[in-house]
Scaffold this active site. Sequence first.
Site, PDB file in Angstrom:
ATOM      1  N   LYS A  22       0.806  -1.123   0.072  1.00 21.72           N
ATOM      2  CA  LYS A  22       0.023   0.121  -0.077  1.00 21.72           C
ATOM      3  C   LYS A  22       0.912   1.134   0.067  1.00 21.72           C
ATOM      4  CE  LYS A  22      -3.658  -0.175   2.477  1.00 21.72           C
ATOM      5  NZ  LYS A  22      -4.210  -0.500   3.845  1.00 21.72           N
ATOM      6  N   ARG A  93      -2.890   3.576   8.611  1.00 21.10           N
ATOM      7  CA  ARG A  93      -3.328   2.296   7.719  1.00 21.10           C
ATOM      8  C   ARG A  93      -2.190   1.413   7.722  1.00 21.10           C
ATOM      9  NH1 ARG A  93      -4.579   4.948   2.020  1.00 21.10           N
ATOM     10  NH2 ARG A  93      -5.723   3.064   1.745  1.00 21.10           N
ATOM     11  N   GLY A 102      -8.112  -7.254   4.552  1.00 18.82           N
ATOM     12  CA  GLY A 102      -8.897  -7.319   5.618  1.00 18.82           C
ATOM     13  C   GLY A 102      -8.181  -7.624   7.043  1.00 18.82           C
ATOM     14  N   MET A 104      -5.657  -6.530   8.615  1.00 20.55           N
ATOM     15  CA  MET A 104      -5.122  -5.695   9.928  1.00 20.55           C
ATOM     16  C   MET A 104      -5.963  -4.095   9.853  1.00 20.55           C
ATOM     17  SD  MET A 104      -1.278  -6.651   9.765  1.00 20.55           S
ATOM     18  CE  MET A 104      -1.244  -6.813   8.295  1.00 20.55           C
ATOM     19  N   ARG A 334      -3.664  -1.435  -6.303  1.00 16.94           N
ATOM     20  CA  ARG A 334      -2.805  -2.565  -6.494  1.00 16.94           C
ATOM     21  C   ARG A 334      -3.261  -3.369  -7.353  1.00 16.94           C
ATOM     22  NH1 ARG A 334      -5.549  -4.615  -0.959  1.00 16.94           N
ATOM     23  NH2 ARG A 334      -7.545  -4.499  -1.427  1.00 16.94           N
ATOM     24  N   HIS A 452     -16.287  -8.931   1.356  1.00 13.17           N
ATOM     25  CA  HIS A 452     -15.141  -9.789   1.862  1.00 13.17           C
ATOM     26  C   HIS A 452     -15.413 -11.271   1.428  1.00 13.17           C
ATOM     27  CE1 HIS A 452     -13.429 -12.595   4.878  1.00 13.17           C
ATOM     28  NE2 HIS A 452     -12.464 -11.820   4.932  1.00 13.17           N
ATOM     29  N   ARG A 558       1.303 -47.595 -16.610  1.00 18.57           N
ATOM     30  CA  ARG A 558       1.428 -48.782 -15.948  1.00 18.57           C
ATOM     31  C   ARG A 558       0.472 -49.895 -16.188  1.00 18.57           C
ATOM     32  NH1 ARG A 558       0.144 -44.068 -12.695  1.00 18.57           N
ATOM     33  NH2 ARG A 558       1.697 -43.526 -11.176  1.00 18.57           N
ATOM     34  N   ARG A 614       5.493 -49.421 -18.805  1.00 18.32           N
ATOM     35  CA  ARG A 614       6.362 -50.070 -17.700  1.00 18.32           C
ATOM     36  C   ARG A 614       5.822 -51.495 -17.233  1.00 18.32           C
ATOM     37  NH1 ARG A 614       5.978 -47.679 -11.802  1.00 18.32           N
ATOM     38  NH2 ARG A 614       4.079 -48.778 -11.908  1.00 18.32           N
ATOM     39  N   GLU A 742      14.520 -45.177  -9.355  1.00 15.40           N
ATOM     40  CA  GLU A 742      13.542 -44.815  -8.097  1.00 15.40           C
ATOM     41  C   GLU A 742      14.115 -45.268  -7.015  1.00 15.40           C
ATOM     42  OE1 GLU A 742       9.996 -46.917  -8.862  1.00 15.40           O
ATOM     43  OE2 GLU A 742      10.909 -48.590 -10.048  1.00 15.40           O
ATOM     44  N   SER A 761      13.681 -42.903 -16.402  1.00  9.87           N
ATOM     45  CA  SER A 761      12.715 -42.041 -15.912  1.00  9.87           C
ATOM     46  C   SER A 761      12.532 -42.056 -14.455  1.00  9.87           C
ATOM     47  CB  SER A 761      11.514 -42.340 -16.397  1.00  9.87           C
ATOM     48  OG  SER A 761      10.359 -41.913 -15.899  1.00  9.87           O
ATOM     49  N   GLY A 763      11.499 -42.232 -10.984  1.00 14.76           N
ATOM     50  CA  GLY A 763      10.373 -42.597 -10.261  1.00 14.76           C
ATOM     51  C   GLY A 763      10.099 -41.986  -8.939  1.00 14.76           C
ATOM     52  N   THR A 764       9.532 -40.863  -8.784  1.00 18.81           N
ATOM     53  CA  THR A 764      10.139 -39.911  -7.780  1.00 18.81           C
ATOM     54  C   THR A 764       9.257 -40.426  -6.426  1.00 18.81           C
ATOM     55  OG1 THR A 764       8.611 -38.379  -8.602  1.00 18.81           O
ATOM     56  CG2 THR A 764      10.886 -37.872  -8.727  1.00 18.81           C
ATOM     57  N   ASN A 765       8.217 -41.123  -6.734  1.00 22.24           N
ATOM     58  CA  ASN A 765       7.551 -41.591  -5.425  1.00 22.24           C
ATOM     59  C   ASN A 765       8.229 -42.545  -4.691  1.00 22.24           C
ATOM     60  OD1 ASN A 765       5.230 -40.085  -6.536  1.00 22.24           O
ATOM     61  ND2 ASN A 765       4.352 -41.848  -7.358  1.00 22.24           N
ATOM     62  N   ASP A 766       8.716 -43.836  -5.486  1.00 24.06           N
ATOM     63  CA  ASP A 766       9.694 -44.242  -4.480  1.00 24.06           C
ATOM     64  C   ASP A 766      10.802 -44.162  -4.250  1.00 24.06           C
ATOM     65  OD1 ASP A 766       8.786 -47.213  -4.053  1.00 24.06           O
ATOM     66  OD2 ASP A 766       8.020 -47.526  -6.143  1.00 24.06           O
ATOM     67  N   CYS A 828       8.483 -39.310 -13.695  1.00 26.56           N
ATOM     68  CA  CYS A 828       7.136 -39.597 -13.601  1.00 26.56           C
ATOM     69  C   CYS A 828       6.335 -39.985 -12.549  1.00 26.56           C
ATOM     70  CB  CYS A 828       7.272 -40.866 -14.464  1.00 26.56           C
ATOM     71  SG  CYS A 828       7.866 -42.383 -14.157  1.00 26.56           S
ATOM     72  N   TYR A 848      11.727 -34.198 -19.948  1.00 24.16           N
ATOM     73  CA  TYR A 848      10.349 -34.120 -19.742  1.00 24.16           C
ATOM     74  C   TYR A 848       9.758 -34.430 -18.368  1.00 24.16           C
ATOM     75  CZ  TYR A 848      10.075 -39.330 -20.066  1.00 24.16           C
ATOM     76  OH  TYR A 848      10.299 -40.509 -20.002  1.00 24.16           O
TER      77      TYR A 848
HETATM   78  P1  ADP Z   1      -7.673  -1.886   3.780  1.00 20.93           P
HETATM   79  O1  ADP Z   1      -6.173  -2.499   3.978  1.00 20.93           O
HETATM   80  O2  ADP Z   1      -8.439  -2.923   4.465  1.00 20.93           O
HETATM   81  O3  ADP Z   1      -7.998  -1.718   2.360  1.00 20.93           O
HETATM   82  P2  ADP Z   1      -7.355   0.767   4.136  1.00 20.93           P
HETATM   83  O4  ADP Z   1      -6.015   1.258   4.825  1.00 20.93           O
HETATM   84  O5  ADP Z   1      -7.292   0.784   2.570  1.00 20.93           O
HETATM   85  O6  ADP Z   1      -7.531  -0.519   4.622  1.00 20.93           O
HETATM   86  O7  ADP Z   1      -8.579   1.804   4.529  1.00 20.93           O
HETATM   87  C1  ADP Z   1      -9.536   1.445   4.095  1.00 20.93           C
HETATM   88  C2  ADP Z   1     -10.564   2.515   3.695  1.00 20.93           C
HETATM   89  O8  ADP Z   1     -10.440   3.463   4.519  1.00 20.93           O
HETATM   90  C3  ADP Z   1      -9.838   2.894   2.573  1.00 20.93           C
HETATM   91  O9  ADP Z   1     -10.465   2.342   1.446  1.00 20.93           O
HETATM   92  C4  ADP Z   1     -10.400   4.426   2.458  1.00 20.93           C
HETATM   93  O10 ADP Z   1     -11.936   4.451   2.228  1.00 20.93           O
HETATM   94  C5  ADP Z   1     -10.352   4.735   3.878  1.00 20.93           C
HETATM   95  N1  ADP Z   1      -9.439   5.437   4.371  1.00 20.93           N
HETATM   96  C6  ADP Z   1      -8.273   5.269   4.345  1.00 20.93           C
HETATM   97  N2  ADP Z   1      -7.373   6.327   4.462  1.00 20.93           N
HETATM   98  C7  ADP Z   1      -8.176   7.503   4.300  1.00 20.93           C
HETATM   99  C8  ADP Z   1      -8.040   8.915   4.452  1.00 20.93           C
HETATM  100  N3  ADP Z   1      -6.570   9.520   4.566  1.00 20.93           N
HETATM  101  N4  ADP Z   1      -9.010   9.663   3.816  1.00 20.93           N
HETATM  102  C9  ADP Z   1     -10.025   9.093   3.701  1.00 20.93           C
HETATM  103  N5  ADP Z   1     -10.357   7.931   3.778  1.00 20.93           N
HETATM  104  C10 ADP Z   1      -9.327   6.903   3.867  1.00 20.93           C
HETATM  105 MG    MG Z   2      -7.941  -0.708   1.081  1.00 19.58          MG
HETATM  106 MG    MG Z   3      -9.856  -3.466   5.846  1.00 13.64          MG
END
Ligand code: ADP
Ligand code: MG
Ligand code: MG
Length: 873
Positions: A22, A93, A102, A104, A334, A452, A558, A614, A742, A761, A763-766, A828, A848
């Site tokens: 990020k 963040r 989701g 942290m 991303r 999610h 086989r 074989r 093998e 060839s 025979g990696t299992n054996d 194989c 191969y």
């Molecule tokens: P996650 O890693 O869960 O996507 P983010 O750090 O992207 O978490 O934050 C989640 C949301 O919080 C972002 O998508 C955005 O909508 C809001 N957010 C984060 N930083 C800011 C900011 N500086 N101003 C406004 N909204 C923010």
């Molecule tokens: Mg985000």
């Molecule tokens: Mg989040």
Amino acid sequence: MTKWIYSFEEGHADDKAMLGGKGANLAEMTNLGLPVPPGFTITTQSCMQYLAAPSFFESDLKEEVLKAVADLEKKSGKFFSGNESSLLLVSVRSGAKFSMPGMMDTILNLGLNDLRVQTLAEQTSPDFAYNCYRRLLQMFADVVYGIPKEQFDELLAFFEKNSKKKVQEFSLEEHQALIDQYKQLYREHYQSFPQSSKEQLYAAIKAVFKSWNNPRAEVYRNLNDIPHDLGTAVNVQAMVFGNSDQESGTGVVFTRNPATGENRLFGEFLLNAQGEDVVAGIRTPEPIAALQKSLPDAYEDFLKYAAILEKHYKDMQDIEFTIEKGKLYILQTRNGKRTAKASLKIALDLVEEELISQQEALLRVAPATINQLIHPVFEEEALGQAALLAQGLPASPGAATGEIVFTAERAKECHSLGKKVILVRQETSPEDIEGMVVSQAIVTSHGGMTSHAAVVARGMGTCCVAGCGELTIQEENKTLVCGNVVLTEGALISVDGSSGRIYLGEIPTVLVENNQELQLLLSWADEVAALKVRANAETIQDLKTAVRFGAKGIGLARTEHMFFGQERILEMRRLILADNELETRAALKKLLAFQEDDFYQMFQTIGDKPMIVRLLDPPMHEFLPKDPLEIEQLAAKLRKPPETLARKIEQLQETNPMLGHRGCRLGITQPDIYKMQAEAIFKSAIRLSQEGLTVKPEIMIPLIAEKRELEAVKHFLVQHIDKLFRQARIQPLPYEIGTMIELPRACLIADQLAQEADFFSFGTNDLTQMTYGFSRDDIGKFIGAYKDRDILTFDPFQSLDQTGVGQLMKIAVSKARQLKPQLPIGVCGEVGGDPASIPFFQEIGVTYVSCSPYRVPAARLAAAQANIQQERQ
Ligand code: ADP
Ligand code: MG
Ligand code: MG
């Protein structure tokens, strides 16, 4: 001196290890001139330092944080502390090197306190200011102290109910009273909310650092093979407010459809909303196309930036944005997670658009996901007759049937009992991950295409229907209601993630393999790859599948199965238990006829492709009955006294069958069986060549440990084959006799074996069994414990043990090639089709690999990638 903090102007996209994904991308976008609110990133190294010794914060980090904040105040012209008129609020963040959706949490609006919120209320409105403050109190409590978010929601709902007003209609006093209750909640948890902005910031930074080690983050890393010692970066960024008014909002958009790959914006937004309101499923977001109507200028801007970002990153982007009073800000980008289908389409489209090369496209598709493209869909006919239950959003493609469960916990329990389950929930959260992993499909009644459940399911390649509003899901009493249908735990449903439809009962599935896009990509792969991919197959059906999936031949056919049919097993038993030459001859003659027919069809099916057959490998007792009743029946059929038979069978039992009388050892003690097999192979080959097909038989001898074994077997085979040609009065056909490698000893004397063999060839299992001394059939009893204790991090029967078994292979290849530089050498065993092992095979000079037919497509791609990577080094 180490630098612990980088402003967005100082970083680059390549700095992901240091700044997290990020942070690195925020920096890159800032330098591209995109509208990114200013901020700074605290490095992942700081996180690891802090986790190792918390005193690091006071001694090293704090001062740099203060400097960075002062810098941010300067840049924004606002103030983080004190009750100045222009307030700087920030978000804190997390962001690790690899995206962990989701995992942290983020804190927004940091820097508000009892006084500053009043200033903000005067400048804007009490509703807005207190909305921000409540969010801060709630998120801070959750992230820093682990106080459940729901407790705040409940409090708010209670207040609304009591005052008979919506929170937006609260008076200033009511807002303040609610804030007092929020703080009371802190006290009930023996905590307090710091009024100093800086103290808030310190606490938030430390909490994000610590969240790296929270259990759900650890589970996620284990599932995705992400190392535990990377740490997370922390981004501190000036806030922009999507919850300012109706000209404001927030959204999440993929530049292309992450389920299908279609080149069109795909995503959702909410007007007058902040942060994760879009994904939380509280209000139903609108499709991104609707933004064009509500805020056309912001929409135009968005299109422009989305295009810039795609061109820059040369890949589909997953973008988070916020609009404040009509002005667009980009808050994150991303490379978007996508289904296998989308990843394939996008890679091909990007080649078409001349953004990436064919080679790059080959690297863009993960071999492990290829199987999702040849995975099940519902049988058309059965689907036509199925009872439709409900229709939701097609969040992640696929088709699955299973028993419904309502909690992740139950999903795990039922899964461990061997049941196929479908997890049904109002919505999912990161706590549900482990249950989601073991589910055949996921169904939610709330949330959209970027919820999610949808995002995680697509990432895992699990079929998912989200936001199915027709369903009322009561998780507490484990019922699902849809119209007048009521389902309880264990009820069977079928889920079609491509159409979003949910059906009652079970629907059979079929494999689809006529994927033209996949065929195109794999044709590029074959051009690039050095390693060829063959298949392990012997039944006609498997041979056909192998050819369809593009195998360049059969690396291992086989012959054991040829002895197991109803009539055949009797003849085989007659042969094994024969008391005289006459009985032996009679049984062999019958078996020969069966096998000749088999080979005829097999050669015919694979046409001009090579096929390695074989000769018989397992010990004799595997063909014999154990049960007294069965022995008695067999005795009757063979007209022998049951007691003698029982005694003979008893004698054939082995103490250690894996190391026993099997493979070429049988060939040497009972050459008749091998001769019969060779005869069947060559008679069918002669017949086919007389019919105009070119067949070049390749015969492979199993379990060779010693050169003289190979000489002996080869000697009688060659004599017998020569005799067949003479009898048929034809020119000898070209053929080859090779050996399995093998046993560890075979690897060590590979130069001697190469003198006798036309090909090798592995025979990696054996070979793995013999090198580790692990029985493949019993490893299940301890591999779990080994993995738990980090003694083994993978199953060596699924992925090659490169440090041990791999070294033996390396020795074998180099010894053999000294003698015969052109000697074909294959692999194989099961690991032949493992994308993670294929680069190693390429590196040591294997010719191969050969694997189960359905793994051939992934192996072809992996082979191409291995060659591209090797050339790039
Ligand atoms: P996650 O890693 O869960 O996507 P983010 O750090 O992207 O978490 O934050 C989640 C949301 O919080 C972002 O998508 C955005 O909508 C809001 N957010 C984060 N930083 C800011 C900011 N500086 N101003 C406004 N909204 C923010
Ligand atoms: Mg985000
Ligand atoms: Mg989040």
